[in-house]
Scaffold this motif. Structure first.
Motif, PDB file in Angstrom:
ATOM      1  N   LEU A 161      -8.782   1.908 -45.206  1.00 22.90           N
ATOM      2  CA  LEU A 161      -7.630   2.803 -45.352  1.00 22.90           C
ATOM      3  C   LEU A 161      -8.047   4.258 -45.179  1.00 22.90           C
ATOM      4  O   LEU A 161      -7.343   5.040 -44.526  1.00 22.90           O
ATOM      5  N   LEU A 164      -8.566   4.947 -41.519  1.00 27.98           N
ATOM      6  CA  LEU A 164      -7.293   5.015 -40.799  1.00 27.98           C
ATOM      7  C   LEU A 164      -6.581   6.341 -41.070  1.00 27.98           C
ATOM      8  O   LEU A 164      -6.077   6.990 -40.159  1.00 27.98           O
ATOM      9  N   ASN A 165      -6.595   6.763 -42.324  1.00 30.46           N
ATOM     10  CA  ASN A 165      -5.954   8.027 -42.655  1.00 30.46           C
ATOM     11  C   ASN A 165      -6.656   9.190 -41.981  1.00 30.46           C
ATOM     12  O   ASN A 165      -6.024  10.132 -41.505  1.00 30.46           O
ATOM     13  N   PHE A 168      -5.761   9.281 -38.447  1.00 33.23           N
ATOM     14  CA  PHE A 168      -4.393   9.745 -38.281  1.00 33.23           C
ATOM     15  C   PHE A 168      -4.333  11.274 -38.351  1.00 33.23           C
ATOM     16  O   PHE A 168      -3.655  11.913 -37.553  1.00 33.23           O
ATOM     17  N   ARG A 171      -5.722  12.801 -35.227  1.00 33.80           N
ATOM     18  CA  ARG A 171      -4.825  12.644 -34.105  1.00 33.80           C
ATOM     19  C   ARG A 171      -3.625  13.581 -34.226  1.00 33.80           C
ATOM     20  O   ARG A 171      -3.225  14.224 -33.266  1.00 33.80           O
ATOM     21  N   GLY A 181       3.059  21.393 -41.165  1.00 34.04           N
ATOM     22  CA  GLY A 181       3.930  21.153 -42.305  1.00 34.04           C
ATOM     23  C   GLY A 181       3.515  19.935 -43.099  1.00 34.04           C
ATOM     24  O   GLY A 181       3.784  19.845 -44.269  1.00 34.04           O
ATOM     25  N   LYS A 182       2.807  19.009 -42.472  1.00 37.86           N
ATOM     26  CA  LYS A 182       2.263  17.876 -43.227  1.00 37.86           C
ATOM     27  C   LYS A 182       1.075  18.399 -44.003  1.00 37.86           C
ATOM     28  O   LYS A 182       0.105  18.856 -43.411  1.00 37.86           O
ATOM     29  N   ALA A 183       1.165  18.336 -45.279  1.00 37.31           N
ATOM     30  CA  ALA A 183       0.026  18.827 -46.034  1.00 37.31           C
ATOM     31  C   ALA A 183      -1.102  17.822 -45.918  1.00 37.31           C
ATOM     32  O   ALA A 183      -0.891  16.620 -46.030  1.00 37.31           O
ATOM     33  N   ASP A 185      -4.604  16.274 -47.186  1.00 37.10           N
ATOM     34  CA  ASP A 185      -5.308  16.149 -48.446  1.00 37.10           C
ATOM     35  C   ASP A 185      -6.809  16.134 -48.171  1.00 37.10           C
ATOM     36  O   ASP A 185      -7.382  15.105 -47.879  1.00 37.10           O
TER      37      ASP A 185
ATOM     38  N   PRO B 162      -1.155  19.614 -51.847  1.00 37.20           N
ATOM     39  CA  PRO B 162      -0.804  18.684 -50.775  1.00 37.20           C
ATOM     40  C   PRO B 162       0.354  17.768 -51.143  1.00 37.20           C
ATOM     41  O   PRO B 162       0.521  17.402 -52.302  1.00 37.20           O
ATOM     42  N   GLU B 163       1.129  17.412 -50.126  1.00 37.78           N
ATOM     43  CA  GLU B 163       2.210  16.460 -50.311  1.00 37.78           C
ATOM     44  C   GLU B 163       1.636  15.045 -50.280  1.00 37.78           C
ATOM     45  O   GLU B 163       0.612  14.825 -49.638  1.00 37.78           O
ATOM     46  N   SER B 168       0.090   6.892 -44.928  1.00 36.59           N
ATOM     47  CA  SER B 168      -1.055   6.044 -45.263  1.00 36.59           C
ATOM     48  C   SER B 168      -0.719   4.585 -44.980  1.00 36.59           C
ATOM     49  O   SER B 168       0.429   4.170 -45.079  1.00 36.59           O
ATOM     50  N   PHE B 169      -1.758   3.846 -44.672  1.00 31.65           N
ATOM     51  CA  PHE B 169      -1.596   2.399 -44.534  1.00 31.65           C
ATOM     52  C   PHE B 169      -1.628   1.752 -45.906  1.00 31.65           C
ATOM     53  O   PHE B 169      -2.308   2.241 -46.810  1.00 31.65           O
ATOM     54  N   GLU B 186       0.954   4.045 -32.489  1.00 30.91           N
ATOM     55  CA  GLU B 186      -0.121   4.924 -32.929  1.00 30.91           C
ATOM     56  C   GLU B 186      -0.408   6.006 -31.895  1.00 30.91           C
ATOM     57  O   GLU B 186      -0.724   7.131 -32.221  1.00 30.91           O
ATOM     58  N   ARG B 206       2.007   1.013 -42.154  1.00 32.26           N
ATOM     59  CA  ARG B 206       2.231   2.312 -42.769  1.00 32.26           C
ATOM     60  C   ARG B 206       3.216   2.236 -43.922  1.00 32.26           C
ATOM     61  O   ARG B 206       4.214   1.532 -43.845  1.00 32.26           O
TER      62      ARG B 206
END
Lengths: 186, 222
Positions: A161, A164-165, A168, A171, A181-183, A185, B162-163, B168-169, B186, B206
């Motif tokens: 996981l 993958l995150n 992501f 990408r 705008g996507k915070a 982490d 952070p939001e 996340s998967f 993807e 997801r």
């Protein structure tokens, strides 16, 4: 999730014991147990079976699948098939570990069972690694994981996981606009 | 003495809502625990379940008070109480961890929800989040902000924290069959497609796609 928490869930599985004491029915919040009579098999959750065993108040009967012949068949199937075969029990690894560590004297051919289960586990984990690898290299967005047990999922969870995150994030940062705008982490 | 114990499970059923037996209640608690553990976002609060379980536990403990220490039955009951208590506190703890991690967003969501909608936070959790926000702000002010030039003395918590990452998967098991779940591609050269989630099957996908199914209880995160 911690492996001990998976074990905690496995301890809810029901196992047969032969008590050497007598006791009325117990009305637990999570269901009724008993009555207990010396020499008569009775169904109890694994956590209670292990506790009674440790206090030398019972003999544990191994679950049906915990049998050398049956496990050998499972092992052959698992090696032959490319996909995952149905596991002997959804908690086969945890239960083997718990029962063999605490009640190996009640289980015939305990050592052979231990080796067989370990073989099955190793084969399955190898398959799991292989499929995780192709999942990532093909950049899939969905995978079906039938027949995988919770413990197996759990061994790969954090690594798979997180990667993958991470991928992501990389990408979405590469495509300007979509990632803003996507915070993130960090 | 054994009467005191036997009462524990049975006479309690009446005070519960008719729809849920203690067995189902514990199953519900475990479901909520696992979902909360694995979802990247804070889920709706289940204070009803928490309260019912607490009531069961207090009742059982009160009964055990009247029983002598060495009793076998009592020790079995105590073990069960400990196990349930562990699940309960692990559940509440993972909620608090998420509140600490996402507090401005959690509070914002709570503020913007429509009047009739169920609250995401229990009153206690709401108070905790508010206090956590106030304390963080005070702390930042005392340590750094008041030494800054006047135009830099404020910090926007919504941007600073952070939001939850809904992309996340997650691993999930299907409890009620779902047709035509859209899977987003993807990469740009892949096309989106739909999958059917069959009852009992397990999937990796997801969180965003299946978030509504988690709150309706159609899928269980694992």
């Amino acid at each position: 999730m911690d492996p001990s928490e998976v074990e905690f869930l496995a301890e809810k599985e029901v196992v047969k014991i032969i008590p050497n004491f007598s006791l009325d029915k117990i009305y637990l919040i999570g269901g009724d147990l008993g009555p207990f009579n010396p020499g008569l098999p009775v169904d109890v959750p694994v956590w209670l079976a292990l506790n009674l065993k440790q206090r030398q108040k019972c003999r544990i009967l191994p679950p049906e699948w915990m049998d050398v012949d049956k496990l050998e068949d499972v092992r052959e199937m698992e090696r032959k098939e490319e996909s995952f075969t149905p596991p002997p029990s959804p908690y086969y690894m945890e239960l083997t570990k718990l029962l063999l560590n605490h009640a190996s004297d009640n289980i015939p051919k305990a050592d052979e069972i231990r080796t067989l289960v370990k073989d099955i586990w190793d084969t399955r984990i190898a398959k799991l690694r292989l499929s995780a690898d192709s999942f990532i290299s093909q950049q899939e967005a969905h995978a079906k994981l039938d027949n995988l047990t919770l413990m197996e999922i759990n061994t790969t969870r954090s690594f798979l996981l997180d990667s993958l995150n991470c991928m992501f994030k990389l990408r979405s940062n590469m495509q300007p606009g979509s990632g803003t705008g996507k915070a993130l982490d960090y | 003495m054994s009467d005191a114990l036997s009462d524990g499970g049975s006479d309690h059923d009446d005070s519960q809502e008719d729809v849920m037996t203690p067995v189902e209640l514990i199953a519900k608690l475990e479901e909520a625990w696992l979902n909360e553990k694995f979802s990247p976002d804070l889920l709706e609060n289940k204070s009803e379940i928490v309260e019912c379980v607490m009531e069961q536990l207090t009742h059982m403990e009160a009964n055990l008070q009247r029983v002598s220490k060495g009793d076998t039955k009592a020790s079995v009951h105590r073990m069960e109480i400990d196990r349930i208590r562990f699940v309960l506190s692990s559940y509440l703890r993972s909620r608090l961890q998420k509140i600490e991690k996402f507090f401005p967003h959690v509070l914002e969501k709570e503020k913007s929800r429509a009047d009739g909608d169920p609250s995401y936070l229990s009153p206690e959790e709401y108070a905790f989040a508010r206090e956590y926000l106030a304390n963080t702000e005070t702390y930042l002010k005392a340590v750094a902000l008041r030494h800054m030039p006047p135009n830099l003395q404020s910090v926007n918590m919504m941007k600073a924290v952070p939001e939850p990452c809904l992309d996340s998967f997650v691993f999930l098991r299907v409890k009620e069959r779902q047709d035509n779940i859209m899977v987003e591609p993807e990469t740009d050269d892949q096309r989106e497609y739909v999958v059917d989630l069959e009852e009992g099957s397990q999937h990796l996908m997801r969180y965003r796609t299946i978030a509504p199914l988690v709150s309706t209880g159609a899928v269980q995160l694992i």
